[in-house]
Design a protein around this motif. Sequence first.
Motif, PDB file in Angstrom:
ATOM      1  N   THR A   1      12.746   2.918  -9.424  1.00 10.84           N
ATOM      2  CA  THR A   1      11.806   4.057 -10.027  1.00 10.84           C
ATOM      3  C   THR A   1      12.255   4.891  -8.280  1.00 10.84           C
ATOM      4  O   THR A   1      12.359   4.125  -7.396  1.00 10.84           O
ATOM      5  CB  THR A   1      10.495   3.730  -9.993  1.00 10.84           C
ATOM      6  N   GLN A   2      11.935   6.167  -8.685  1.00  6.73           N
ATOM      7  CA  GLN A   2      12.138   7.061  -7.393  1.00  6.73           C
ATOM      8  C   GLN A   2      10.885   7.829  -6.980  1.00  6.73           C
ATOM      9  O   GLN A   2      10.853   8.132  -5.748  1.00  6.73           O
ATOM     10  CB  GLN A   2      13.240   8.069  -7.633  1.00  6.73           C
ATOM     11  N   ARG A   3       9.817   8.136  -7.831  1.00  2.58           N
ATOM     12  CA  ARG A   3       8.720   9.148  -7.556  1.00  2.58           C
ATOM     13  C   ARG A   3       7.457   8.303  -7.545  1.00  2.58           C
ATOM     14  O   ARG A   3       6.458   8.581  -7.056  1.00  2.58           O
ATOM     15  CB  ARG A   3       8.986  10.362  -8.339  1.00  2.58           C
ATOM     16  N   ILE A   4       7.181   7.590  -8.797  1.00  4.62           N
ATOM     17  CA  ILE A   4       6.061   7.122  -9.330  1.00  4.62           C
ATOM     18  C   ILE A   4       5.284   6.214  -8.328  1.00  4.62           C
ATOM     19  O   ILE A   4       6.052   5.386  -7.628  1.00  4.62           O
ATOM     20  CB  ILE A   4       6.138   6.400 -10.786  1.00  4.62           C
ATOM     21  N   ARG A   5       3.823   6.313  -8.079  1.00  4.18           N
ATOM     22  CA  ARG A   5       3.329   5.519  -7.156  1.00  4.18           C
ATOM     23  C   ARG A   5       2.991   4.058  -7.721  1.00  4.18           C
ATOM     24  O   ARG A   5       2.759   4.107  -9.159  1.00  4.18           O
ATOM     25  CB  ARG A   5       2.070   6.165  -6.593  1.00  4.18           C
ATOM     26  N   LEU A   6       2.909   3.212  -6.963  1.00  2.00           N
ATOM     27  CA  LEU A   6       2.869   1.831  -7.386  1.00  2.00           C
ATOM     28  C   LEU A   6       1.575   1.230  -6.934  1.00  2.00           C
ATOM     29  O   LEU A   6       1.104   1.128  -5.754  1.00  2.00           O
ATOM     30  CB  LEU A   6       4.056   0.959  -6.842  1.00  2.00           C
ATOM     31  N   LEU A   7       0.386   0.771  -7.827  1.00  5.54           N
ATOM     32  CA  LEU A   7      -0.999   0.293  -7.487  1.00  5.54           C
ATOM     33  C   LEU A   7      -1.119  -0.913  -8.136  1.00  5.54           C
ATOM     34  O   LEU A   7      -0.772  -1.433  -9.073  1.00  5.54           O
ATOM     35  CB  LEU A   7      -1.847   1.547  -8.367  1.00  5.54           C
ATOM     36  N   THR A   8      -1.595  -1.697  -7.194  1.00  4.06           N
ATOM     37  CA  THR A   8      -2.281  -2.694  -7.709  1.00  4.06           C
ATOM     38  C   THR A   8      -3.669  -2.474  -8.400  1.00  4.06           C
ATOM     39  O   THR A   8      -4.534  -2.126  -7.784  1.00  4.06           O
ATOM     40  CB  THR A   8      -2.446  -3.983  -6.468  1.00  4.06           C
ATOM     41  N   SER A   9      -3.864  -3.229  -9.601  1.00  2.00           N
ATOM     42  CA  SER A   9      -4.840  -2.611 -10.333  1.00  2.00           C
ATOM     43  C   SER A   9      -5.693  -3.786 -10.831  1.00  2.00           C
ATOM     44  O   SER A   9      -5.691  -3.993 -12.259  1.00  2.00           O
ATOM     45  CB  SER A   9      -4.220  -1.770 -11.445  1.00  2.00           C
ATOM     46  N   VAL A  10      -6.400  -4.571 -10.178  1.00  2.00           N
ATOM     47  CA  VAL A  10      -6.443  -4.334  -8.860  1.00  2.00           C
ATOM     48  C   VAL A  10      -6.166  -5.862  -8.187  1.00  2.00           C
ATOM     49  O   VAL A  10      -6.265  -6.864  -8.840  1.00  2.00           O
ATOM     50  CB  VAL A  10      -8.013  -4.234  -8.350  1.00  2.00           C
ATOM     51  N   LEU A  11      -5.801  -5.893  -6.844  1.00  2.00           N
ATOM     52  CA  LEU A  11      -5.330  -7.061  -6.028  1.00  2.00           C
ATOM     53  C   LEU A  11      -6.636  -7.868  -5.796  1.00  2.00           C
ATOM     54  O   LEU A  11      -7.625  -7.213  -5.397  1.00  2.00           O
ATOM     55  CB  LEU A  11      -4.637  -6.837  -4.786  1.00  2.00           C
ATOM     56  N   VAL A  12      -6.860  -8.976  -6.194  1.00  2.00           N
ATOM     57  CA  VAL A  12      -7.864  -9.844  -5.823  1.00  2.00           C
ATOM     58  C   VAL A  12      -7.759 -10.299  -4.255  1.00  2.00           C
ATOM     59  O   VAL A  12      -6.751 -11.168  -4.226  1.00  2.00           O
ATOM     60  CB  VAL A  12      -7.974 -11.337  -6.865  1.00  2.00           C
ATOM     61  N   VAL A  13      -8.345  -9.698  -3.482  1.00  2.00           N
ATOM     62  CA  VAL A  13      -8.087  -9.910  -2.101  1.00  2.00           C
ATOM     63  C   VAL A  13      -8.027 -11.256  -1.524  1.00  2.00           C
ATOM     64  O   VAL A  13      -7.028 -11.900  -0.895  1.00  2.00           O
ATOM     65  CB  VAL A  13      -9.007  -9.212  -1.267  1.00  2.00           C
ATOM     66  N   PRO A  14      -9.162 -12.348  -1.882  1.00  2.00           N
ATOM     67  CA  PRO A  14      -9.220 -13.576  -1.168  1.00  2.00           C
ATOM     68  C   PRO A  14      -8.156 -14.479  -1.787  1.00  2.00           C
ATOM     69  O   PRO A  14      -8.056 -15.807  -1.515  1.00  2.00           O
ATOM     70  CB  PRO A  14     -10.691 -14.264  -1.930  1.00  2.00           C
ATOM     71  N   TYR A  15      -7.193 -14.214  -2.953  1.00  2.00           N
ATOM     72  CA  TYR A  15      -6.250 -15.064  -3.433  1.00  2.00           C
ATOM     73  C   TYR A  15      -5.069 -15.394  -2.397  1.00  2.00           C
ATOM     74  O   TYR A  15      -4.432 -16.486  -2.674  1.00  2.00           O
ATOM     75  CB  TYR A  15      -5.574 -14.531  -4.558  1.00  2.00           C
ATOM     76  N   ARG A  16      -4.627 -14.633  -1.718  1.00  2.00           N
ATOM     77  CA  ARG A  16      -3.629 -14.589  -0.703  1.00  2.00           C
ATOM     78  C   ARG A  16      -3.938 -14.541   0.856  1.00  2.00           C
ATOM     79  O   ARG A  16      -4.989 -13.629   1.142  1.00  2.00           O
ATOM     80  CB  ARG A  16      -2.524 -13.664  -0.843  1.00  2.00           C
TER      81      ARG A  16
END
Length: 318
Positions: free
Chosen positions: A80-95
């Motif tokens: 892709t070239q334009r579309i923004r890429l969102l973690t929806s949502v990232l579970v912060v404590p997992y990594r």
Amino acid sequence: MDFGIHIGTRGCLTTRDNIMAMASGAEAAGYAIIGVADHLIVPVHTDVRYPYTADGIWPGAPTGECFDAIATLTFLAGFTQRIRLLTSVLVVPYRPAVLTAKLLSTADVLSGGRVIAGIGSGWMKEEFAALEAPAFEHRGAVTDEYIRAWKSLWTEERPAMDVKHVRFENVVFRPRPTSQPHPPIWVGGESAPALRRAAQVGDGWYPVSNNAQILMNTPELLRAGIDRLHRAAEKAGRDPASIDIAYVWFMPPHWTAKTGADGRRQMFTGSADDMRQDAAAFAAVGVKHLIIYAQQPTLQATLDVQQRFAEDVVRKSA
């Protein structure tokens, strides 16, 4: 206001070709954002209710399918070239904090600065245990410390941290993210702790429409939530206007009107005019980014929904 779509990496969206077709179609149709859900494993049994369905069952439970969210964003970045890429949502404590900072910055650099870090503290206790993540009971404190660590790594010349859940020093973190000063952090969740987190460390707030305990499925209810956010921001000594407002409508749009429990037409059901009015009503209370859930049982049905919504709402709401 711009528009995005949210997907779970399960069902029809667990193949290379299908994800490419979905993302290419979304970008061509004029969507600004693709949001990707985050799970790493699926427990066979869970005693925890999923907050965002009436029956408390997570939609991914029947199949057990999921992709890593950040890896999926990096794949999306490649074609892709334009579309923004969102973690929806990232579970912060997992990594681990340092690892996550590197994964997100890698995706951001390779996408040309298109990553948005949507984050949450998690809800599935059994998944925490399987991943040997920090204790589920400490997830809020862990999330706060990890976000602080990301920002240190992304922005400081000689990052270092020594707190309860994160310790590092003597590190060089390069290359830095393309996004400046770092990828935007959108804090998910509707609870008081989520609002506090958004007010203190977030670049945006990213609530969901249908939390069974804290419904925000009307503009009026969302407006009340935004008011609570603004009070939390003022308490934290921050200008409320500095916090972006994104919102995910967590049900597919439907072109036959449905009636909700309150006897009113359910938002984003009915005619194209109805849906445009719904979008305008959310924009009027402060939403800058409206994400819809577009995934269907088959790829063609998914593409049909995202294309029709784009034609009826996205392109005519610019």
